[in-house]
Motif scaffolding. Structure first.
Motif, PDB file in Angstrom:
ATOM      1  N   ASN A   9       0.814  -1.214   0.000  1.00  0.00           N
ATOM      2  CA  ASN A   9       0.000   0.000   0.000  1.00  0.00           C
ATOM      3  C   ASN A   9       0.850   1.267   0.000  1.00  0.00           C
ATOM      4  O   ASN A   9       0.429   2.301  -0.518  1.00  0.00           O
ATOM      5  CB  ASN A   9      -0.928   0.001   1.218  1.00  0.00           C
ATOM      6  N   ASP A  10       2.031   1.197   0.574  1.00  0.00           N
ATOM      7  CA  ASP A  10       2.927   2.340   0.642  1.00  0.00           C
ATOM      8  C   ASP A  10       3.664   2.475  -0.700  1.00  0.00           C
ATOM      9  O   ASP A  10       4.441   1.594  -1.076  1.00  0.00           O
ATOM     10  CB  ASP A  10       3.920   2.141   1.784  1.00  0.00           C
ATOM     11  N   PRO A  28       2.281  -4.294  12.540  1.00  0.00           N
ATOM     12  CA  PRO A  28       1.436  -3.317  13.233  1.00  0.00           C
ATOM     13  C   PRO A  28       1.353  -3.581  14.734  1.00  0.00           C
ATOM     14  O   PRO A  28       1.304  -2.646  15.535  1.00  0.00           O
ATOM     15  CB  PRO A  28       0.075  -3.491  12.550  1.00  0.00           C
ATOM     16  N   ASP A  29       1.320  -4.848  15.139  1.00  0.00           N
ATOM     17  CA  ASP A  29       1.270  -5.204  16.562  1.00  0.00           C
ATOM     18  C   ASP A  29       2.300  -6.302  16.823  1.00  0.00           C
ATOM     19  O   ASP A  29       2.003  -7.490  16.679  1.00  0.00           O
ATOM     20  CB  ASP A  29      -0.123  -5.682  16.952  1.00  0.00           C
ATOM     21  N   TRP A  75      -2.138 -13.203   9.778  1.00  0.00           N
ATOM     22  CA  TRP A  75      -2.682 -12.513   8.608  1.00  0.00           C
ATOM     23  C   TRP A  75      -3.214 -11.120   8.949  1.00  0.00           C
ATOM     24  O   TRP A  75      -2.978 -10.174   8.190  1.00  0.00           O
ATOM     25  CB  TRP A  75      -3.765 -13.351   7.926  1.00  0.00           C
ATOM     26  N   PRO A  76      -3.892 -10.914  10.098  1.00  0.00           N
ATOM     27  CA  PRO A  76      -4.311  -9.541  10.427  1.00  0.00           C
ATOM     28  C   PRO A  76      -3.136  -8.579  10.587  1.00  0.00           C
ATOM     29  O   PRO A  76      -3.333  -7.359  10.507  1.00  0.00           O
ATOM     30  CB  PRO A  76      -5.063  -9.719  11.758  1.00  0.00           C
ATOM     31  N   GLN A  77      -1.934  -9.099  10.799  1.00  0.00           N
ATOM     32  CA  GLN A  77      -0.756  -8.244  10.921  1.00  0.00           C
ATOM     33  C   GLN A  77      -0.206  -7.820   9.565  1.00  0.00           C
ATOM     34  O   GLN A  77       0.280  -6.698   9.410  1.00  0.00           O
ATOM     35  CB  GLN A  77       0.344  -8.979  11.705  1.00  0.00           C
ATOM     36  N   ALA A  79      -1.931  -8.188   6.442  1.00  0.00           N
ATOM     37  CA  ALA A  79      -2.936  -7.750   5.471  1.00  0.00           C
ATOM     38  C   ALA A  79      -2.978  -6.232   5.288  1.00  0.00           C
ATOM     39  O   ALA A  79      -3.088  -5.743   4.154  1.00  0.00           O
ATOM     40  CB  ALA A  79      -4.315  -8.289   5.849  1.00  0.00           C
ATOM     41  N   PRO A  80      -2.894  -5.412   6.372  1.00  0.00           N
ATOM     42  CA  PRO A  80      -2.957  -3.957   6.169  1.00  0.00           C
ATOM     43  C   PRO A  80      -1.774  -3.394   5.385  1.00  0.00           C
ATOM     44  O   PRO A  80      -1.860  -2.270   4.868  1.00  0.00           O
ATOM     45  CB  PRO A  80      -2.948  -3.409   7.606  1.00  0.00           C
ATOM     46  N   LEU A  81      -0.686  -4.151   5.297  1.00  0.00           N
ATOM     47  CA  LEU A  81       0.499  -3.685   4.576  1.00  0.00           C
ATOM     48  C   LEU A  81       0.393  -3.941   3.074  1.00  0.00           C
ATOM     49  O   LEU A  81       1.114  -3.329   2.288  1.00  0.00           O
ATOM     50  CB  LEU A  81       1.752  -4.392   5.115  1.00  0.00           C
ATOM     51  N   ASP A  84      -4.596  -5.592  -1.491  1.00  0.00           N
ATOM     52  CA  ASP A  84      -5.608  -6.547  -1.963  1.00  0.00           C
ATOM     53  C   ASP A  84      -5.048  -7.946  -2.191  1.00  0.00           C
ATOM     54  O   ASP A  84      -5.142  -8.510  -3.290  1.00  0.00           O
ATOM     55  CB  ASP A  84      -6.272  -6.023  -3.242  1.00  0.00           C
TER      56      ASP A  84
END
Length: 292
Positions: A9-10, A28-29, A75-77, A79-81, A84
């Motif tokens: 995304n970046d 992220p966490d 995956w929640p860690q 996925a935001p990076l 899609d």
């Protein structure tokens, strides 16, 4: 003409990813590392010596449980990076304190049609990795020109006769700390050295595909023939390496062979790849049979 998909995304990091084939990012966490390591400690692989990935196990229930629990945590860690993407399989990569733990120079399997880019590997240490454990070591930019076929149980590669020189002269170590993830194009050449630390080294990985991609697996029979199968995502946590896959056969290559490269030829390929555009790079191949 196919359009290259974005991976991250970046946008700034995406440019670096397209250039080098990998980037290292903070999770992220980072506290998610603890629960992931607890999964490793709780579920017995039945393997006690030498390097292994959890998908190497013949115990399908074990592989599926690792995939399910690791994916839910990690995956929640990642996925935001990503731009899609969907998870394909999660697994552990383990180097015990004893036995042979070198991971040879290799590229990851083809997992999708690579006309618009490869699948990715999100690799993260769950225990500290120093030179003693064997750091991740890569050939930056190799995803732009090493486009041969890759799958199970093994495929010929053109760099086998020069692998020591290649590793020593061209590959670089990558620092990845606990709490970070290395996002890597599946075509990037990589390796990790012997674990000399006397400690267990545990890493996790998530393979991922752009959303909507059909998962593929390339299988090379003993006679050199290659079969390409369209498979379900669950295939990667349930099949046994070496067996002919189940799935829909979509392509056959009668006999897949490659020519040996010299180190000078490989260096020249790397230089040329930096002078062409992204779509031209997709067509650059050392085998004459780019994966489509």
């Amino acid at each position: 003409m196919p359009r290259l998909r974005s991976t991250l995304n970046d946008r700034r990091l995406e440019r670096r990813f397209q250039r080098d084939g990998y980037v290292v990012l903070p999770l992220p966490d980072p506290s998610a590392v603890g629960p992931a390591l607890e999964v490793f400690e709780r579920i017995d692989s039945g393997i006690s010596e030498g390097y292994y990935a959890s998908i190497h196990s013949a115990d399908n229930a074990y592989k599926a449980q690792v995939d399910r629990e690791l994916s839910a945590i990690l995956w929640p860690q990642v996925a935001p990076l990503l731009a899609d993407f969907s998870p394909l399989v999660a697994a552990f990569m383990v180097k015990p304190a004893t036995g042979t733990t070198v991971v040879p120079v290799h590229q990851d399997w083809i997992t999708k049609d690579e006309a618009d880019g490869a699948g990715i590997t999100c690799w993260m240490p769950l225990t500290p990795i120093t030179a003693a454990e064997g750091k991740m070591t890569v050939l930056p930019g190799s995803h732009r020109y090493l486009h041969g076929l890759r799958g199970s149980p093994g495929f010929p590669v053109p760099y086998q006769s020069i692998v020591d020189e290649l590793r020593d002269e061209l590959m670089v170590e990558v620092e990845v700390a606990v709490g970070e993830v290395m996002v890597m194009d599946g075509r990037v050449l990589h390796t990790t050295a012997q674990n000399h630390s006397g400690r267990m080294r545990v890493a996790a990985y998530l393979n991922a595909l752009p959303q909507g991609s059909q998962p593929l697996h390339y299988y090379r029979a003993p006679d050199g023939a290659v079969e390409v199968f369209a498979v379900e995502p669950s295939f990667f946590s349930t099949f046994n390496i070496g067996e002919r896959p189940d799935g829909r056969l979509v392509r056959t290559i009668d006999d897949y062979q490659v020519d040996d490269l010299t180190l000078a030829e490989l260096k020249a390929m790397g230089r040329r790849s930096r002078r062409v555009g992204p779509l031209d790079r997709l067509r650059t191949t050392w085998s004459g049979q780019a994966a489509r």
